[in-house]
Write a protein that holds these residues in place. Sequence first.
Motif, PDB file in Angstrom:
ATOM      1  N   GLU A 168      28.047 -15.629 -50.934  1.00 11.34           N
ATOM      2  CA  GLU A 168      29.370 -15.394 -50.201  1.00 11.34           C
ATOM      3  C   GLU A 168      30.424 -14.561 -51.002  1.00 11.34           C
ATOM      4  O   GLU A 168      31.010 -13.834 -50.576  1.00 11.34           O
ATOM      5  CB  GLU A 168      29.841 -16.711 -49.960  1.00 11.34           C
ATOM      6  N   ARG A 169      30.306 -14.881 -52.266  1.00  9.26           N
ATOM      7  CA  ARG A 169      31.447 -14.007 -52.972  1.00  9.26           C
ATOM      8  C   ARG A 169      31.026 -12.712 -53.732  1.00  9.26           C
ATOM      9  O   ARG A 169      31.839 -11.800 -53.825  1.00  9.26           O
ATOM     10  CB  ARG A 169      31.961 -15.123 -54.340  1.00  9.26           C
ATOM     11  N   ILE A 170      29.517 -12.595 -54.160  1.00 13.04           N
ATOM     12  CA  ILE A 170      29.343 -11.194 -54.646  1.00 13.04           C
ATOM     13  C   ILE A 170      28.070 -10.752 -53.887  1.00 13.04           C
ATOM     14  O   ILE A 170      27.467  -9.722 -54.319  1.00 13.04           O
ATOM     15  CB  ILE A 170      28.841 -11.564 -56.191  1.00 13.04           C
ATOM     16  N   GLY A 171      27.697 -11.261 -52.923  1.00  9.58           N
ATOM     17  CA  GLY A 171      26.411 -10.809 -52.052  1.00  9.58           C
ATOM     18  C   GLY A 171      25.269 -10.456 -52.768  1.00  9.58           C
ATOM     19  O   GLY A 171      24.441  -9.478 -52.559  1.00  9.58           O
ATOM     20  N   LEU A 172      24.953 -11.376 -53.681  1.00  7.07           N
ATOM     21  CA  LEU A 172      23.617 -11.347 -54.297  1.00  7.07           C
ATOM     22  C   LEU A 172      22.860 -12.739 -53.936  1.00  7.07           C
ATOM     23  O   LEU A 172      23.246 -13.884 -53.803  1.00  7.07           O
ATOM     24  CB  LEU A 172      23.940 -11.620 -56.065  1.00  7.07           C
ATOM     25  N   GLN A 173      21.632 -12.363 -53.426  1.00  5.07           N
ATOM     26  CA  GLN A 173      20.714 -13.159 -52.867  1.00  5.07           C
ATOM     27  C   GLN A 173      20.091 -14.195 -54.257  1.00  5.07           C
ATOM     28  O   GLN A 173      19.631 -13.585 -54.679  1.00  5.07           O
ATOM     29  CB  GLN A 173      19.460 -12.588 -52.035  1.00  5.07           C
ATOM     30  N   PRO A 174      20.242 -15.371 -54.024  1.00  4.36           N
ATOM     31  CA  PRO A 174      19.592 -16.191 -55.221  1.00  4.36           C
ATOM     32  C   PRO A 174      18.212 -16.541 -55.015  1.00  4.36           C
ATOM     33  O   PRO A 174      17.797 -16.897 -53.782  1.00  4.36           O
ATOM     34  CB  PRO A 174      20.398 -17.420 -54.919  1.00  4.36           C
ATOM     35  N   MET A 175      17.489 -16.433 -55.902  1.00  4.85           N
ATOM     36  CA  MET A 175      16.108 -16.552 -55.762  1.00  4.85           C
ATOM     37  C   MET A 175      15.584 -17.747 -56.908  1.00  4.85           C
ATOM     38  O   MET A 175      14.881 -17.228 -57.940  1.00  4.85           O
ATOM     39  CB  MET A 175      15.180 -15.294 -55.867  1.00  4.85           C
ATOM     40  N   PRO A 176      15.717 -19.008 -56.694  1.00  3.02           N
ATOM     41  CA  PRO A 176      15.533 -19.748 -57.905  1.00  3.02           C
ATOM     42  C   PRO A 176      14.189 -19.910 -58.145  1.00  3.02           C
ATOM     43  O   PRO A 176      13.380 -19.935 -57.391  1.00  3.02           O
ATOM     44  CB  PRO A 176      15.977 -21.239 -57.202  1.00  3.02           C
ATOM     45  N   LEU A 177      14.002 -19.924 -59.511  1.00  2.00           N
ATOM     46  CA  LEU A 177      12.407 -20.146 -59.979  1.00  2.00           C
ATOM     47  C   LEU A 177      12.276 -21.496 -60.399  1.00  2.00           C
ATOM     48  O   LEU A 177      11.167 -22.103 -60.598  1.00  2.00           O
ATOM     49  CB  LEU A 177      12.072 -19.141 -61.149  1.00  2.00           C
ATOM     50  N   LEU A 191      11.904 -28.654 -61.284  1.00  2.00           N
ATOM     51  CA  LEU A 191      10.687 -28.237 -60.436  1.00  2.00           C
ATOM     52  C   LEU A 191      10.413 -26.765 -60.434  1.00  2.00           C
ATOM     53  O   LEU A 191      11.338 -26.115 -60.127  1.00  2.00           O
ATOM     54  CB  LEU A 191      11.094 -28.702 -58.820  1.00  2.00           C
ATOM     55  N   ASP A 192       9.203 -26.601 -60.986  1.00  2.00           N
ATOM     56  CA  ASP A 192       8.927 -25.279 -61.175  1.00  2.00           C
ATOM     57  C   ASP A 192       8.502 -24.682 -59.717  1.00  2.00           C
ATOM     58  O   ASP A 192       7.482 -25.114 -59.149  1.00  2.00           O
ATOM     59  CB  ASP A 192       7.839 -25.188 -61.995  1.00  2.00           C
ATOM     60  N   ARG A 193       9.293 -23.833 -59.117  1.00  2.00           N
ATOM     61  CA  ARG A 193       9.087 -23.462 -57.853  1.00  2.00           C
ATOM     62  C   ARG A 193       7.651 -22.590 -57.371  1.00  2.00           C
ATOM     63  O   ARG A 193       7.411 -22.351 -56.372  1.00  2.00           O
ATOM     64  CB  ARG A 193      10.266 -22.754 -56.921  1.00  2.00           C
ATOM     65  N   ARG A 194       7.464 -22.015 -58.511  1.00  2.00           N
ATOM     66  CA  ARG A 194       6.318 -21.324 -58.453  1.00  2.00           C
ATOM     67  C   ARG A 194       5.013 -21.831 -58.367  1.00  2.00           C
ATOM     68  O   ARG A 194       3.809 -21.423 -57.849  1.00  2.00           O
ATOM     69  CB  ARG A 194       6.210 -20.037 -59.719  1.00  2.00           C
ATOM     70  N   ASP A 195       4.884 -23.385 -58.747  1.00  2.00           N
ATOM     71  CA  ASP A 195       3.453 -24.025 -58.953  1.00  2.00           C
ATOM     72  C   ASP A 195       3.754 -25.310 -58.255  1.00  2.00           C
ATOM     73  O   ASP A 195       2.807 -26.208 -58.172  1.00  2.00           O
ATOM     74  CB  ASP A 195       2.942 -23.992 -60.267  1.00  2.00           C
ATOM     75  N   GLY A 196       4.861 -25.749 -58.023  1.00  2.00           N
ATOM     76  CA  GLY A 196       5.292 -27.072 -57.561  1.00  2.00           C
ATOM     77  C   GLY A 196       5.534 -28.269 -58.812  1.00  2.00           C
ATOM     78  O   GLY A 196       5.317 -29.289 -58.398  1.00  2.00           O
ATOM     79  N   HIS A 197       5.083 -27.997 -59.899  1.00  2.00           N
ATOM     80  CA  HIS A 197       5.040 -29.045 -60.959  1.00  2.00           C
ATOM     81  C   HIS A 197       6.282 -29.270 -61.607  1.00  2.00           C
ATOM     82  O   HIS A 197       7.432 -28.510 -61.328  1.00  2.00           O
ATOM     83  CB  HIS A 197       3.962 -28.463 -62.299  1.00  2.00           C
TER      84      HIS A 197
END
Length: 536
Positions: A168-177, A191-197
């Motif tokens: 909303e404030r800087i137009g940057l898409q977050p991609m949490p790892l 939570l490691d979003r790449r492998d679910g562990h």
Amino acid sequence: MTAAGPSTAPPAEVLREAGRRRTFAVISHPDAGKSTVTEALALHARVISQAGAVHGKAGRRGVVSDWMELEKARGISITSAALQFAYRDAVVNLLDTPGHADFSEDTYRVLAAVDSAVMLLDAAKGLEPQTLKLFDVCRHRGIPVITFVNKWDRPGRDALELCDELVERIGLQPMPLTWPVGEAGDFRGVLDRRDGHFTRYSRTAGGATAAGEDRLPPARAEAEEGARWTRAVEESELMSASGGDFDRERFLAASATPVLFGSAVLNFGVRHLLDLLVELAPRPEPRRDVEARPRALDAPFSAFVFKVQTGMDPSHRDQVAFARVCSGVFERGMVVTNATTGRPFATKYAQQVFGQHRSTVDTAYPGDVIGLVNATALRVGDTLHTGRPAVRFPGLPSFAPAHFAVARPADLSRAKQFRRGIDQLESEGVVQVLRSLRRGEGSPVFAAVGPMQFEVAAYRLDTEFKSPVRLERLPYTVARRLPDPDHRAVVDSRGSEVLTRADGTHLALFTDSTALAVLRRLHPEVTLEPLVAGGE
């Protein structure tokens, strides 16, 4: 080869070594934890055995990257610091920067020397004014940004809310790892979003050593963490549904940012950050010269000076010029050309700098930052190179100052030391130094982005040059460039003043925007131009 000759390193070697480099800056609002993150990264890389920021009333240590006594006394970073260390198969060049807005100019110079940036957010405060300004510079220069949400061990905001704020404030898409397990203030792990562990952390005394980590499969994490784990999984799925899965191309294009959660003071989540930098951060690329031509990485040696600093070693009082290597291989002892002056410069004394600690550097490759000692002939923005034709990289902008003060020696018997100190501060860019015939050489005017720069200048004149200084604040708040010095008399006669910077720029100073508007109305023939600010 002789010490004075150009490097004969094979191009394949230069490209291979450049590919190992990761050069980045840590940026944030004051008190978001930059220096603590710097220490924690070095700790995880096993460069140091104990973090400098050991919290507690007794025995608090100063962070390694804060070397100036004033920094230690105030508990803030005033200057940038360059740290280099090896991690896995990579060579990390980490540039810590001052967070206080008064020292923005130093931070912006550092951003010209890096390939990516780590933006710290306070979990309780999110995006703050100085963070926004620094991100704008990263966006302007196309610098990819990794976001680290710090202080998750303390009460703070909701993770989804913080991610929404980036959009909303800087137009940057977050991609949490990673995603936090446990709300802010109840940090269990990520939570490691790449492998679910699940990576679960365990505390160490004062966060002085690397935090212990246990890696659990999803089923066990659910059994042991219950609702905390379930909530983390659900929120992670919401991020996926909103386009929050990692996309390397968007990251390198600086339109999206990987996000990690942690607590630097406890060393939670810092290893994930270091691994991410090694795996995903951009490698050095050809840098464009003043004519916008890319300088190939395996071209003859070239570098540009982005910072000059004196007094890092009180026993020697030497001057260090920090230079980012852009192409070729640097070899200690080689003679390079300063493109600004056309004169040769011998690199006999070259060092890698870890805070105040130094070691001799014999070779350096694109992406590396080298410290050239006794570099009194070098200035910020200078290009160094070997071979022909000559190369010159774009200079670094000076900011529009908003605070002004006349500097006079408090002890006239120290006038010689005073003048030498003024010249040194000017060459480093600690403050801009303005002069005029009306005031004379003995009464230069300091011009600063923020008033704390005056404090640093006065401190250094006193401690390094033994010349106490008296500062008389001037009422001006607005500065404009005066292209035609023939109009100087008009400006000087209106209660405003024209002073000259070392680069020959004439600055017209006004008490406020109203005074500027009045002069423009009465003398439309006088051209006044805005000064470059914010690196734009």
